[in-house]
Scaffold this active site. Structure first.
Site, mmCIF file in Angstrom:
data_model
loop_
_atom_site.group_PDB
_atom_site.id
_atom_site.type_symbol
_atom_site.label_atom_id
_atom_site.label_comp_id
_atom_site.label_asym_id
_atom_site.label_seq_id
_atom_site.Cartn_x
_atom_site.Cartn_y
_atom_site.Cartn_z
ATOM 1 N N ASP A 12 0.863 -1.184 0.000
ATOM 2 C CA ASP A 12 0.000 0.000 0.000
ATOM 3 C C ASP A 12 0.897 1.231 0.000
ATOM 4 O O ASP A 12 2.094 1.149 0.276
ATOM 5 C CB ASP A 12 -0.890 -0.011 1.257
ATOM 6 C CG ASP A 12 -1.780 1.220 1.326
ATOM 7 O OD1 ASP A 12 -2.350 1.605 0.285
ATOM 8 O OD2 ASP A 12 -1.894 1.839 2.402
ATOM 9 N N SER A 13 0.278 2.378 -0.251
ATOM 10 C CA SER A 13 1.024 3.632 -0.195
ATOM 11 C C SER A 13 1.468 3.948 1.234
ATOM 12 O O SER A 13 2.364 4.761 1.426
ATOM 13 C CB SER A 13 0.136 4.765 -0.715
ATOM 14 O OG SER A 13 -1.087 4.784 0.005
ATOM 15 N N TYR A 44 -0.646 8.473 -2.469
ATOM 16 C CA TYR A 44 -0.685 8.167 -3.894
ATOM 17 C C TYR A 44 -1.928 8.812 -4.538
ATOM 18 O O TYR A 44 -1.964 9.025 -5.734
ATOM 19 C CB TYR A 44 -0.772 6.654 -4.121
ATOM 20 C CG TYR A 44 0.518 5.869 -3.937
ATOM 21 C CD1 TYR A 44 1.661 6.447 -3.387
ATOM 22 C CD2 TYR A 44 0.580 4.543 -4.332
ATOM 23 C CE1 TYR A 44 2.829 5.711 -3.230
ATOM 24 C CE2 TYR A 44 1.744 3.795 -4.185
ATOM 25 C CZ TYR A 44 2.864 4.381 -3.635
ATOM 26 O OH TYR A 44 4.010 3.639 -3.490
ATOM 27 N N GLY A 45 -2.938 9.057 -3.712
ATOM 28 C CA GLY A 45 -4.258 9.478 -4.207
ATOM 29 C C GLY A 45 -4.252 10.740 -5.032
ATOM 30 O O GLY A 45 -5.129 10.950 -5.870
ATOM 31 N N CYS A 75 -3.749 -1.005 -2.045
ATOM 32 C CA CYS A 75 -4.057 0.406 -2.287
ATOM 33 C C CYS A 75 -5.018 0.531 -3.473
ATOM 34 O O CYS A 75 -4.737 0.018 -4.565
ATOM 35 C CB CYS A 75 -2.748 1.121 -2.597
ATOM 36 S SG CYS A 75 -2.941 2.857 -2.976
ATOM 37 N N ASN A 76 -6.123 1.228 -3.252
ATOM 38 C CA ASN A 76 -7.098 1.408 -4.333
ATOM 39 C C ASN A 76 -6.516 2.229 -5.474
ATOM 40 O O ASN A 76 -6.755 1.932 -6.643
ATOM 41 C CB ASN A 76 -8.345 2.117 -3.807
ATOM 42 C CG ASN A 76 -9.257 1.184 -3.049
ATOM 43 O OD1 ASN A 76 -10.249 0.718 -3.574
ATOM 44 N ND2 ASN A 76 -8.905 0.874 -1.813
ATOM 45 N N THR A 77 -5.748 3.268 -5.133
ATOM 46 C CA THR A 77 -5.195 4.123 -6.183
ATOM 47 C C THR A 77 -4.207 3.320 -7.039
ATOM 48 O O THR A 77 -4.232 3.393 -8.275
ATOM 49 C CB THR A 77 -4.505 5.359 -5.561
ATOM 50 O OG1 THR A 77 -5.397 5.958 -4.621
ATOM 51 C CG2 THR A 77 -4.129 6.365 -6.621
ATOM 52 N N GLU A 154 -6.157 9.273 9.725
ATOM 53 C CA GLU A 154 -4.801 9.211 10.277
ATOM 54 C C GLU A 154 -4.670 10.076 11.529
ATOM 55 O O GLU A 154 -3.826 9.835 12.381
ATOM 56 C CB GLU A 154 -3.778 9.558 9.200
ATOM 57 C CG GLU A 154 -3.840 8.503 8.104
ATOM 58 C CD GLU A 154 -2.596 8.336 7.280
ATOM 59 O OE1 GLU A 154 -1.613 9.066 7.490
ATOM 60 O OE2 GLU A 154 -2.603 7.461 6.385
ATOM 61 N N CYS A 186 -11.313 2.989 -0.835
ATOM 62 C CA CYS A 186 -10.027 3.496 -0.341
ATOM 63 C C CYS A 186 -9.693 2.727 0.933
ATOM 64 O O CYS A 186 -10.590 2.411 1.723
ATOM 65 C CB CYS A 186 -10.134 4.992 -0.052
ATOM 66 S SG CYS A 186 -8.661 5.688 0.718
ATOM 67 N N THR A 187 -8.397 2.459 1.096
ATOM 68 C CA THR A 187 -7.952 1.647 2.246
ATOM 69 C C THR A 187 -8.450 2.158 3.595
ATOM 70 O O THR A 187 -8.693 1.374 4.503
ATOM 71 C CB THR A 187 -6.412 1.655 2.294
ATOM 72 O OG1 THR A 187 -5.953 2.997 2.102
ATOM 73 C CG2 THR A 187 -5.832 0.748 1.234
ATOM 74 N N HIS A 188 -8.536 3.487 3.732
ATOM 75 C CA HIS A 188 -8.856 4.063 5.043
ATOM 76 C C HIS A 188 -10.346 4.043 5.375
ATOM 77 O O HIS A 188 -10.719 4.163 6.529
ATOM 78 C CB HIS A 188 -8.396 5.524 5.110
ATOM 79 C CG HIS A 188 -6.911 5.693 5.123
ATOM 80 N ND1 HIS A 188 -6.110 5.243 4.100
ATOM 81 C CD2 HIS A 188 -6.078 6.254 6.042
ATOM 82 C CE1 HIS A 188 -4.839 5.533 4.378
ATOM 83 N NE2 HIS A 188 -4.804 6.139 5.549
#
Ligand code: DGL
Length: 278
Positions: A12-13, A44-45, A75-77, A154, A186-188
Site C-alpha cells: 500500500d502507499s 498516492y491518491g 491500495c485502491n489508487t 490518520e 479506499c484503504t482508510h
C-alpha cells in the site's frame, strides 16, 4: 521452499492497506505475510498514473526478491492505475482491490445504482466504473472523491462530529442519486464505517432507504483465499506463520497505527530505502 510455503506480499502507499492485511490475516490465519507500506511517498491518491505505476513496479520488484507467492495491491489508487502494468510484468498472481469490491457491490445492489467513494486518482481513473460496466452494463455508477477522509482517519478522528459533517457533505450528491450500495474505494474508509453508516442510514439520509456499505478489504481477502485454493498454493502447516513489515519512513508511526486501529503489535518493522533495490 515449496511455493505454498512462501509469503503473500501485500503493499500500500502507507498504513491504510493494513485494513486489507488484517482481513487476510483473519481469513487466512496460517498464511505468512509481508506487508510493504510506502510511508515516505504517501499519498498516492493525488499523484499521476505514471508516478503511481512507477512506485508500484518498484515495490513489486522488492517483494519479488522476498519470494512472495502472490501480490495483493491493497491500495485502491495503485489498483486503479497500476494493476495491468503489474499483471503484465509479474509471473505470480496479482490481486487488486477493485474487482472484489465491484463483485460484492453488484451482489448487494437491488436498484443497480451504485456509489463509489475514493481518492482523486481512483475516481479520476474510472477504474471502478469500467469494472462495474464490464460485469453489468445496466448498472449506474456515481463516483465521489473524499480527499479529507484519509487525513481525518490518520488523525484518529473516526467518530468526530467534524468527520460526520464532512461525510454528510461528501455523500449528499450520491444519496440524491438514490444509490442503494456504496463501495468504500479506499484503504482508510472501512475505519469510517460507523460515521458512513450514520450518514447513509434511512434516518441519516431522510429518504427511508438504507445503503449497503461494501468493504473491499474483506472481499479482497476472500478472493485471495479462492485464488490460493484454485492454484494449490495454500500453506499446510500448524506452526504460526511468519509476518514481516517494511516501510520507507517512520516505522514508529506505523507501529502506533497498528496498535490504535488494528489493536495489534506489528513487528518486526524494517525501514527500507526502495532506491537501493532498483
Ligand atoms: N491507500 C490509498 C488508497 O487506497 C489512500 C492513501 C493515499 O492516497 O495514498 O487509495
Amino acid at each position: 521452499m515449496k511455493p505454498g510455503q512462501r509469503p503473500i506480499g501485500v503493499f500500500d502507499s502507507g498504513v491504510g492497506g493494513l485494513t486489507v492485511l488484517d482481513a487476510i490475516m483473519r481469513q487466512l490465519p496460517h498464511e505468512p505475510t509481508i506487508y510493504f507500506g510506502d510511508t515516505a511517498r504517501v499519498p498516492y491518491g493525488s499523484k499521476s498514473q505514471a508516478v503511481v505505476t512507477r512506485f508500484s513496479l518498484e515495490i513489486a520488484e522488492f517483494l519479488m526478491r522476498q519470494r512472495v507467492k502472490m501480490l495483493v495491491v491493497a491500495c485502491n489508487t495503485a489498483s486503479a492505475y497500476a494493476l495491468s502494468a503489474l499483471t503484465d510484468r509479474l509471473s505470480i498472481p496479482v490481486i487488486g482491490v477493485i474487482e472484489p469490491g465491484v463483485r460484492a457491490a453488484l451482489t448487494a445492489s437491488r436498484n443497480r445504482r451504485i456509489g463509489v467513494i475514493g481518492t482523486e486518482g481512483t475516481i479520476r481513473s474510472g477504474a471502478y466504473a469500467r469494472a462495474i460496466q464490464r460485469l453489468d452494463g445496466k448498472a449506474r455508477i456515481f463516483g465521489q472523491t473524499c480527499p479529507l477522509f484519509v487525513p481525518l482517519v490518520e488523525e484518529g478522528w473516526i467518530r468526530h462530529p467534524v468527520t460526520l459533517k464532512i461525510a454528510g457533505t461528501y455523500l449528499r450528491p450520491l444519496l440524491r442519486r438514490r444509490i442503494d450500495t456504496l463501495v468504500l474505494g479506499c484503504t482508510h474508509y472501512p475505519l469510517l464505517k460507523g460515521v458512513l453508516q450514520e450518514v447513509t442510514s434511512s434516518r441519516g439520509n431522510g429518504r427511508g432507504n438504507t445503503v449497503a456499505l461494501i468493504d473491499s478489504a474483506e472481499e479482497t481477502a476472500t478472493v485471495v483465499s479462492e485464488v490460493l485454493d484454485s492454484l494449490g498454493l495454500k500453506r499446510r502447516a500448524a506452526s504460526p506463520p511468519e509476518r514481516r513489515y517494511f516501510v520507507t519512513d517512520a516505522p514508529k508511526k506505523f507501529i502506533q497505527f497498528g496498535l490504535r486501529f488494528l489493536r495489534k503489535r506489528l513487528t518486526p518493522v524494517h525501514l527500507v530505502d526502495i532506491g537501493t533495490w532498483i
